[in-house]
Design a protein around this motif. Structure first.
Motif, PDB file in Angstrom:
ATOM      1  N   PRO A 309       0.955  -1.329   0.022  1.00 36.61           N
ATOM      2  CA  PRO A 309      -0.111   0.035  -0.196  1.00 36.61           C
ATOM      3  C   PRO A 309       1.074   1.093   0.197  1.00 36.61           C
ATOM      4  CG  PRO A 309      -0.170  -1.100   2.273  1.00 36.61           C
ATOM      5  CD  PRO A 309       0.910  -1.986   1.260  1.00 36.61           C
ATOM      6  N   ALA A 310       0.412   2.181  -0.631  1.00 39.65           N
ATOM      7  CA  ALA A 310       1.354   3.435  -0.581  1.00 39.65           C
ATOM      8  C   ALA A 310       1.130   4.296   0.694  1.00 39.65           C
ATOM      9  CB  ALA A 310       0.740   4.167  -2.082  1.00 39.65           C
ATOM     10  N   GLY A 311       2.026   5.049   0.657  1.00 39.79           N
ATOM     11  CA  GLY A 311       1.822   6.124   1.879  1.00 39.79           C
ATOM     12  C   GLY A 311       1.847   5.570   3.466  1.00 39.79           C
ATOM     13  N   ALA A 312       2.362   4.176   3.545  1.00 39.46           N
ATOM     14  CA  ALA A 312       2.411   3.506   4.874  1.00 39.46           C
ATOM     15  C   ALA A 312       3.449   4.158   5.603  1.00 39.46           C
ATOM     16  CB  ALA A 312       2.557   2.177   4.614  1.00 39.46           C
ATOM     17  N   THR A 313       3.357   4.293   6.823  1.00 37.74           N
ATOM     18  CA  THR A 313       4.157   5.014   7.726  1.00 37.74           C
ATOM     19  C   THR A 313       4.889   3.940   8.635  1.00 37.74           C
ATOM     20  OG1 THR A 313       2.661   6.942   8.226  1.00 37.74           O
ATOM     21  CG2 THR A 313       4.384   6.552   9.782  1.00 37.74           C
ATOM     22  N   GLU A 314       6.126   3.868   8.705  1.00 37.65           N
ATOM     23  CA  GLU A 314       6.962   2.879   9.484  1.00 37.65           C
ATOM     24  C   GLU A 314       7.166   2.926  10.966  1.00 37.65           C
ATOM     25  OE1 GLU A 314      11.190   0.389   8.710  1.00 37.65           O
ATOM     26  OE2 GLU A 314      10.622   1.979   7.441  1.00 37.65           O
ATOM     27  N   LEU A 315       6.772   1.991  11.608  1.00 33.10           N
ATOM     28  CA  LEU A 315       6.976   1.800  12.804  1.00 33.10           C
ATOM     29  C   LEU A 315       8.259   1.676  13.350  1.00 33.10           C
ATOM     30  CD1 LEU A 315       5.128   1.907  15.344  1.00 33.10           C
ATOM     31  CD2 LEU A 315       5.021  -0.698  15.118  1.00 33.10           C
ATOM     32  N   ASP A 316       8.604   2.440  14.213  1.00 29.66           N
ATOM     33  CA  ASP A 316      10.018   2.480  14.809  1.00 29.66           C
ATOM     34  C   ASP A 316      10.000   1.487  15.959  1.00 29.66           C
ATOM     35  OD1 ASP A 316      12.577   2.792  15.840  1.00 29.66           O
ATOM     36  OD2 ASP A 316      12.650   4.940  15.578  1.00 29.66           O
ATOM     37  N   LEU A 317      10.375   0.308  15.652  1.00 28.32           N
ATOM     38  CA  LEU A 317      10.554  -0.742  16.835  1.00 28.32           C
ATOM     39  C   LEU A 317      11.523  -0.488  17.836  1.00 28.32           C
ATOM     40  CD1 LEU A 317      10.226  -4.056  14.592  1.00 28.32           C
ATOM     41  CD2 LEU A 317       8.385  -3.014  15.950  1.00 28.32           C
ATOM     42  N   GLU A 318      12.451   0.080  17.820  1.00 25.45           N
ATOM     43  CA  GLU A 318      13.609   0.531  18.755  1.00 25.45           C
ATOM     44  C   GLU A 318      12.876   1.490  19.553  1.00 25.45           C
ATOM     45  OE1 GLU A 318      16.997   2.154  17.081  1.00 25.45           O
ATOM     46  OE2 GLU A 318      17.598  -0.028  16.175  1.00 25.45           O
ATOM     47  N   GLN A 319      11.880   2.467  19.045  1.00 27.13           N
ATOM     48  CA  GLN A 319      11.223   3.464  19.920  1.00 27.13           C
ATOM     49  C   GLN A 319      10.261   2.959  20.802  1.00 27.13           C
ATOM     50  OE1 GLN A 319       8.213   6.407  18.282  1.00 27.13           O
ATOM     51  NE2 GLN A 319      10.245   7.686  18.432  1.00 27.13           N
ATOM     52  N   MET A 320       9.478   1.654  20.173  1.00 28.39           N
ATOM     53  CA  MET A 320       8.611   1.124  20.982  1.00 28.39           C
ATOM     54  C   MET A 320       9.083   0.127  22.046  1.00 28.39           C
ATOM     55  SD  MET A 320       5.600   2.063  19.565  1.00 28.39           S
ATOM     56  CE  MET A 320       4.396   0.882  20.151  1.00 28.39           C
ATOM     57  N   MET A 321      10.376  -0.408  21.918  1.00 29.07           N
ATOM     58  CA  MET A 321      10.457  -1.430  22.941  1.00 29.07           C
ATOM     59  C   MET A 321      10.710  -0.962  24.285  1.00 29.07           C
ATOM     60  SD  MET A 321      11.239  -4.214  21.675  1.00 29.07           S
ATOM     61  CE  MET A 321      12.538  -5.066  22.763  1.00 29.07           C
ATOM     62  N   PRO A 322      11.095   0.313  24.628  1.00 29.06           N
ATOM     63  CA  PRO A 322      10.758   0.830  25.972  1.00 29.06           C
ATOM     64  C   PRO A 322       9.553   0.641  26.555  1.00 29.06           C
ATOM     65  CG  PRO A 322      12.393   2.187  24.799  1.00 29.06           C
ATOM     66  CD  PRO A 322      11.863   1.255  23.788  1.00 29.06           C
ATOM     67  N   GLY A 323       8.645   0.954  25.647  1.00 30.87           N
ATOM     68  CA  GLY A 323       7.269   1.028  26.269  1.00 30.87           C
ATOM     69  C   GLY A 323       6.764  -0.348  26.526  1.00 30.87           C
ATOM     70  N   LEU A 324       7.259  -1.632  25.452  1.00 29.53           N
ATOM     71  CA  LEU A 324       7.134  -2.763  25.644  1.00 29.53           C
ATOM     72  C   LEU A 324       7.503  -3.528  26.906  1.00 29.53           C
ATOM     73  CD1 LEU A 324       7.244  -3.877  22.037  1.00 29.53           C
ATOM     74  CD2 LEU A 324       5.058  -3.709  23.307  1.00 29.53           C
ATOM     75  N   LEU A 325       8.959  -3.243  27.390  1.00 30.70           N
ATOM     76  CA  LEU A 325       9.784  -3.735  28.277  1.00 30.70           C
ATOM     77  C   LEU A 325       9.629  -2.985  29.622  1.00 30.70           C
ATOM     78  CD1 LEU A 325      12.655  -5.075  26.128  1.00 30.70           C
ATOM     79  CD2 LEU A 325      10.713  -6.156  26.750  1.00 30.70           C
ATOM     80  N   GLY A 326       9.173  -1.777  29.790  1.00 25.55           N
ATOM     81  CA  GLY A 326       9.298  -1.179  31.045  1.00 25.55           C
ATOM     82  C   GLY A 326       9.840   0.142  30.740  1.00 25.55           C
ATOM     83  N   PRO A 327       9.665   1.242  31.826  1.00 24.76           N
ATOM     84  CA  PRO A 327      10.552   2.468  31.706  1.00 24.76           C
ATOM     85  C   PRO A 327      12.140   2.636  31.307  1.00 24.76           C
ATOM     86  CG  PRO A 327       9.380   2.203  33.776  1.00 24.76           C
ATOM     87  CD  PRO A 327       9.638   0.959  33.247  1.00 24.76           C
TER      88      PRO A 327
END
Length: 348
Positions: A309-327
């Motif tokens: 699909p055109a125009g998809a926004t990339e999800l930054d997994l490195e940015q999401m990791m702290p939220g998944l694993l804690g502060p």
């Protein structure tokens, strides 16, 4: 596996069973040789019929109208394209995958795998209305959570597959990765297939009738309790070869109250190719249905092009990791603000 089961049944049946079973067997075999496949699954019944069957099955529980409408109206579509025949394909051979859950109002959930990326799109508002589950507002998310905001707004997001694999590996090292799903090894699979083929050959009857043109309808039928009792009787000695969670099998005593009326599956072949499979869910109800059928239909065709699909926004997994694993190291929450799931008591 389906082809092997049908083939085993055909080999031990009457002349009619042999002919009908072989045709279905060959049709499944042809699917395995294809390089693309499109499946479409839906319930061919009105919402009123769905609610009626639910009420017959459990008079004390009323199925919400919204859920009945979703079951009646939703259509699940799956498309796969490969560079090799599907029966020989591994993960690296898959050229594209597309999965869509459609409703009359539009796509509820969409997923695609194209090239090096995975793509997702969800109608978050429709899911919220359907499930009643709370969702954060896109306006409450921090500026760096752009992909999450776009996802809540119903736009496409994408994830780099290589980065996703690296993230999973990192979580595994930290003990945060989910446990592997139970699976059967090759030896156990062969034993299970042999047991299932024995049951189908002994208990299932195949009949066929001609349709219009080169279309043929083949029906496989068996008494439900007899089929289940025989099936689990064959599998029970293999329990030691099954992974945890799959080895907890019902006993004959557990199955004694199961209905023994005949249940079946209808196969539609066009020019020898399998084009549809239908199962009447009403036949599986504990109580005989008084209101007619509830067909679950799987339609089969060749897949079309699968594109990113055109125009998809990339999800930054490195940015999401702290939220998944804690502060983070500084003890700061990367997504500040009140957690709606915590407010509802769904997470600590």
């Amino acid at each position: 596996m389906a082809a092997a089961l049908i083939g085993g049944a055909a080999a031990c049946g009457t002349v009619e069973n042999l002919t009908a079973g072989q045709k279905v067997d060959r049709a499944f075999d042809r699917l395995g040789r294809e390089r693309s496949l499109a499946l479409e699954l839906d319930v061919d019944a009105t919402a009123a019929r769905v609610r009626s069957l639910a009420a017959e099955a459990d008079p004390d529980a009323e199925l919400p109208l919204e859920v009945a409408r979703l079951i009646s109206d939703a259509r699940i579509s799956i498309a796969v394209r490969s560079t090799k025949p599907l029966e020989q394909s591994g993960d690296d051979d898959i050229a594209g995958v597309a999965v869509t859950v459609d409703t009359p109002e539009g796509a509820l959930i969409e997923y695609r795998q194209v090239g090096d990326h995975l793509y997702y799109r969800v109608d978050a508002e429709a899911l919220k209305d359907l499930t009643g589950a709370p969702l954060p507002s896109a306006d409450d998310l921090p500026p760096e959570a752009d992909a999450a905001r776009k996802a809540l707004q119903g736009e496409w997001i994408k994830i780099d597959r290589k980065k996703l694999d690296e993230t999973k590996a990192g979580m595994k090292e930290m003990g945060g990765a989910p446990a592997p799903q139970p699976s059967l090894d090759a030896k156990a699979q062969k034993k299970l297939v042999k047991a299932l083929r024995t049951v189908i050959a002994r208990e299932v009857t195949f009949t066929s009738r001609d349709g219009e043109g080169d279309t043929e309808h083949i029906t496989a039928t068996a008494p439900l309790r007899t089929l289940l009792t025989s099936l689990f009787g064959q599998i029970r000695p293999l329990a030691g070869d099954l992974p945890p969670g799959l080895a907890e099998l019902p006993t004959d005593e557990d199955l004694k109250d199961a209905p023994n009326r005949k249940v079946g599956a209808d196969f539609t072949l066009t020019g020898g190719e399998l084009t549809a499979v239908s199962i009447d869910l009403a036949e599986l109800s504990e109580r005989p249905s008084k209101g007619g059928k509830l067909p679950l239909v799987l339609r089969i065709d060749e897949a079309g092009r699968i594109t990113a699909p055109a125009g998809a926004t990339e999800l930054d997994l490195e940015q999401m990791m702290p939220g998944l694993l804690g502060p983070g190291p500084a003890g700061e929450d990367p997504f500040p603000g009140e957690d709606p799931l915590a407010e509802e008591g769904l997470v600590p």
